[in-house]
Design an enzyme around this catalytic site. Sequence first.
Site, PDB file in Angstrom:
ATOM      1  N   LYS A   9      39.414 -45.043 -23.405  1.00 19.43           N
ATOM      2  CA  LYS A   9      40.361 -44.208 -22.658  1.00 19.43           C
ATOM      3  C   LYS A   9      39.572 -43.140 -21.905  1.00 19.43           C
ATOM      4  CE  LYS A   9      44.955 -42.445 -23.671  1.00 19.43           C
ATOM      5  NZ  LYS A   9      45.759 -41.853 -24.735  1.00 19.43           N
TER       6      LYS A   9
HETATM    7  C1  E4P Z   1      49.120 -41.489 -23.945  1.00 19.16           C
HETATM    8  O1  E4P Z   1      48.285 -42.333 -24.187  1.00 19.16           O
HETATM    9  C2  E4P Z   1      49.149 -40.152 -24.535  1.00 19.16           C
HETATM   10  O2  E4P Z   1      48.435 -40.168 -25.745  1.00 19.16           O
HETATM   11  C3  E4P Z   1      50.539 -39.687 -24.870  1.00 19.16           C
HETATM   12  O3  E4P Z   1      51.522 -40.594 -24.458  1.00 19.16           O
HETATM   13  C4  E4P Z   1      50.783 -38.266 -24.526  1.00 19.16           C
HETATM   14  O4  E4P Z   1      52.097 -37.938 -24.882  1.00 19.16           O
HETATM   15  P1  E4P Z   1      52.610 -36.421 -24.970  1.00 19.16           P
HETATM   16  O5  E4P Z   1      52.847 -35.938 -23.588  1.00 19.16           O
HETATM   17  O6  E4P Z   1      53.886 -36.527 -25.753  1.00 19.16           O
HETATM   18  O7  E4P Z   1      51.548 -35.645 -25.688  1.00 19.16           O
END
Ligand code: E4P
Length: 218
Positions: free
Chosen positions: A84
């Site tokens: 990522k």
């Molecule tokens: C995506 O991969 C992120 O980890 C995640 O969806 C972030 O979500 P949030 O905005 O609820 O922290």
Amino acid sequence: MKLFVDTGDIEEVRLAAEWGVIDGVTTNPTLIAKSGKGFKETVLKICELMPGGDISAEVVATDYESMVKEALEIASWHEQIVVKVPLIEPGIRLVKFLSDKGIRTNVTLVFSVSQALLAAKAGATYISNFVGRVDDISDDGMVAVADTVRMVHEYGFESEVLAASIRHPLHVVKAVEAGAHVSTMPFKILQMLFKHPLTDSGLQRFLEDWNKAGLTIG
Ligand code: E4P
């Protein structure tokens, strides 16, 4: 549509994996920090609990050389790992470098079609378009998801559009309508997808009638 659970909590991964319908796990530095365990140890445990699933693990460096080092190390841990990468300039350069090497990537913190275009051109496996964080500032986060899906189809990019930052089941329904390839969400939102009051009352009635009649299966 693929469904990913967005968590660093091993117990949640274990429970979600039992359903047999979850395709992977997304983590981020915040979720890993919340787990209270080491990064590598947590990611490897998740891979073990969800065999064959795509497991996203994020780099934390922000300069290109360090990002490359971290990405190669993370990718070497397990074949299920998807690296990522945040959508910043060295991040896009890194995604191109990793794609050329056949290493899968998930470009994160994407909020606009212009950003998604760069991720797609770099060869991102997944483009994580955040929805909830945009809704939080009084905009419609799903618009960029729908526009990105259109762009990917229109130009024949291979990237899959991942609706991230999902906050409730309606986001999932809207992501389906937008044609997103994947939705990732917290475990508690996945549990909510099961729920319907008519399912509960219907099942209760079926069981009461069955038991009243004294029936058995065999
Ligand atoms: C995506 O991969 C992120 O980890 C995640 O969806 C972030 O979500 P949030 O905005 O609820 O922290």
